[in-house]
Design an enzyme around this catalytic site. Sequence first.
Site, PDB file in Angstrom:
ATOM      1  N   ASP A  29      29.621  75.795  -1.681  1.00  0.00           N
ATOM      2  CA  ASP A  29      31.139  75.037  -1.846  1.00  0.00           C
ATOM      3  C   ASP A  29      30.629  73.777  -2.524  1.00  0.00           C
ATOM      4  OD1 ASP A  29      33.852  74.251  -0.091  1.00  0.00           O
ATOM      5  OD2 ASP A  29      33.226  72.700  -1.247  1.00  0.00           O
ATOM      6  N   ILE A  30      31.346  73.464  -3.715  1.00  0.00           N
ATOM      7  CA  ILE A  30      31.279  72.284  -4.585  1.00  0.00           C
ATOM      8  C   ILE A  30      31.437  70.871  -3.790  1.00  0.00           C
ATOM      9  CG2 ILE A  30      33.590  71.621  -5.313  1.00  0.00           C
ATOM     10  CD1 ILE A  30      32.219  71.829  -8.397  1.00  0.00           C
ATOM     11  N   GLN A  93      44.863  74.874   2.854  1.00  0.00           N
ATOM     12  CA  GLN A  93      44.521  75.696   1.642  1.00  0.00           C
ATOM     13  C   GLN A  93      44.736  75.335   0.601  1.00  0.00           C
ATOM     14  OE1 GLN A  93      45.909  80.019   2.174  1.00  0.00           O
ATOM     15  NE2 GLN A  93      44.349  80.679   0.469  1.00  0.00           N
ATOM     16  N   HIS A  99      39.109  82.928   1.325  1.00  0.00           N
ATOM     17  CA  HIS A  99      37.741  82.885   1.039  1.00  0.00           C
ATOM     18  C   HIS A  99      37.379  82.339   2.589  1.00  0.00           C
ATOM     19  CE1 HIS A  99      40.279  79.291  -0.019  1.00  0.00           C
ATOM     20  NE2 HIS A  99      39.301  78.590   0.793  1.00  0.00           N
ATOM     21  N   LEU A 100      36.009  82.743   3.108  1.00  0.00           N
ATOM     22  CA  LEU A 100      35.639  82.376   4.341  1.00  0.00           C
ATOM     23  C   LEU A 100      34.569  81.161   4.183  1.00  0.00           C
ATOM     24  CD1 LEU A 100      35.610  82.955   7.397  1.00  0.00           C
ATOM     25  CD2 LEU A 100      33.926  84.733   6.930  1.00  0.00           C
ATOM     26  N   HIS A 101      35.030  80.250   4.992  1.00  0.00           N
ATOM     27  CA  HIS A 101      33.888  78.877   4.724  1.00  0.00           C
ATOM     28  C   HIS A 101      33.062  79.282   6.226  1.00  0.00           C
ATOM     29  CE1 HIS A 101      36.700  75.980   2.682  1.00  0.00           C
ATOM     30  NE2 HIS A 101      37.637  76.687   2.939  1.00  0.00           N
TER      31      HIS A 101
END
Length: 113
Positions: A29-30, A93, A99-101
């Site tokens: 993740d950025i 969201q 997407h799965l964190h």
Amino acid sequence: MDCLFCRIIAREIPASVVYEDDRVLAFNDINPQAPTHVLVVPKRHIASLAELAAEDDAIVGEMVRRAAAIAESRGIAAGGYRTVFNTNRDAGQTVFHIHLHLLGGRAMHWPPG
Ligand code: AMP
Ligand code: ZN
């Protein structure tokens, strides 16, 4: 194509990729919220959890098992980690490509914010 994660999958936008196969991509993740914060996405565009159909069961299983495998490889599995699908506005969201964190490497709080 104006989907951010489809553009990452197509390598039109750079990302720090941690895993890739024919069906799934995982990247850091950025804006990480924990020492490990990886996003696991299907290469095929699906907007959100709310859009899943029965034929998506296999890819969701792959995403979840891939998150567990990455947690294992990072050495955070025994200590514990959190996996999150944010869906729609109230969950925050912001990217409408499912997407799965995977979050770990620190203690998590409950209830979440
Ligand atoms: P969500 O709020 O569940 O839709 O999560 C979207 C996530 O994507 C956020 O945690 C963002 O920090 C992350 N994100 C946004 N742009 C990028 C990017 N270019 N590369 C990696 N992660 C990103
Ligand atoms: Zn997409």
